[in-house]
Design an enzyme around this catalytic site. Sequence first.
Site, PDB file in Angstrom:
ATOM      1  N   HIS A 135      -1.800  -3.121   3.036  1.00 37.87           N
ATOM      2  CA  HIS A 135      -1.225  -2.139   3.967  1.00 37.87           C
ATOM      3  C   HIS A 135      -2.076  -0.867   4.047  1.00 37.87           C
ATOM      4  O   HIS A 135      -1.568   0.205   4.378  1.00 37.87           O
ATOM      5  CB  HIS A 135       0.238  -1.851   3.606  1.00 37.87           C
ATOM      6  N   HIS A 187       5.043   5.802  -0.059  1.00 41.83           N
ATOM      7  CA  HIS A 187       3.969   6.475  -0.803  1.00 41.83           C
ATOM      8  C   HIS A 187       4.212   7.976  -0.884  1.00 41.83           C
ATOM      9  O   HIS A 187       3.350   8.787  -0.528  1.00 41.83           O
ATOM     10  CB  HIS A 187       2.621   6.221  -0.134  1.00 41.83           C
TER      11      HIS A 187
HETATM   12  C1  DHB Z   1      -5.498   2.854   0.562  1.00 42.83           C
HETATM   13  C2  DHB Z   1      -4.783   1.715   0.172  1.00 42.83           C
HETATM   14  C3  DHB Z   1      -3.390   1.762   0.020  1.00 42.83           C
HETATM   15  O1  DHB Z   1      -2.620   0.703  -0.369  1.00 42.83           O
HETATM   16  C4  DHB Z   1      -2.710   2.929   0.269  1.00 42.83           C
HETATM   17  O2  DHB Z   1      -1.371   2.933   0.164  1.00 42.83           O
HETATM   18  C5  DHB Z   1      -3.408   4.083   0.649  1.00 42.83           C
HETATM   19  C6  DHB Z   1      -4.809   4.033   0.789  1.00 42.83           C
HETATM   20  C7  DHB Z   1      -6.967   2.823   0.754  1.00 42.83           C
HETATM   21  O3  DHB Z   1      -7.665   1.900   0.304  1.00 42.83           O
HETATM   22  O4  DHB Z   1      -7.501   3.735   1.416  1.00 42.83           O
HETATM   23 FE    FE Z   2      -0.355   1.468  -0.817  1.00 39.80          FE
END
Ligand code: DHB
Ligand code: FE
Length: 282
Positions: A12, A59
């Site tokens: 994601h 998040h």
């Molecule tokens: C990234 C990956 C993630 O799963 C997330 O929640 C935020 C950033 C990344 O690789 O940039």
């Molecule tokens: Fe993530």
Amino acid sequence: MATLIGGLGSSHVPSIGAAMDKGLTQTDDWKPFFDGIGPGRDWVAANRPDVAVVVFNDHGNSFFLDKVPTFAIGCAERYDPIDEGWGPRAIPSFEGHADLGWHVVDRMVENRFDPMIVQEIEVDHGLQVPMELFFGKPETAWPVRVVPVFVNVIQYPIPLPSRCYELGQVLRRAIESFPGDERVVVIGTGGLSHQLQGARAGFTNPEADREFLRDIAANPGRLAALSREDYVRLFGSEGAELMMWLVMRGAMDPEVVVKHSHYYVPASMTGAGMLVLENRAA
Ligand code: DHB
Ligand code: FE
């Protein structure tokens, strides 16, 4: 009764959404990732689900660290995409399936999972990006209703991998006891390996990712038996998001068929994958 027609897995990474917004899917950086998502989209188009149960983590966007439920179920009629600081994105709101959400909560409580009940919340890239990958970016409305399943993989202590797998088994029983004729997919999101902070920032583990993609289909018991520390060690602190794929896998039969599997590293800072599973009996 409703039918579970498949289990899907997807990273994601937020910049996957940004790449789609900005028309960058064919650049040298992004083409190898986007080249591998077509079969996942085709499977969804051919199998026409009505509902997506999306297992993801917020998040710090809708739940900040002051209030973090270990497991929470969306029981709302609608979920707006949250603005994560770059302005509102041009995607429609997600229509919820409140009745199925309430039913999932009820089955969870009966099975001694006690989730938080959420009737109003905005959803971040953890749900937005997998929906866009599997369903494309709709002009007006998404072709499915959603039931968000929030799992805390941010604020320690996070749940056990084995508990996530068991939650999937309860989810399966909830879906199949729901009085309706909906065709349902469960989508596990996050991962694969990545660490965005601390001494190991930038860490990925392609070998462990490939083993994960293989074993989540063929040997999920091995992955469910790992500790939380194993997830952080093998996949990075944010790679522990992969535990949410165990929820999806727990909802499926022991024997599954892999209809599509794709892996590319790095997408942003992450080993990016997509997976489509069907029950073998189906
Ligand atoms: C990234 C990956 C993630 O799963 C997330 O929640 C935020 C950033 C990344 O690789 O940039
Ligand atoms: Fe993530």
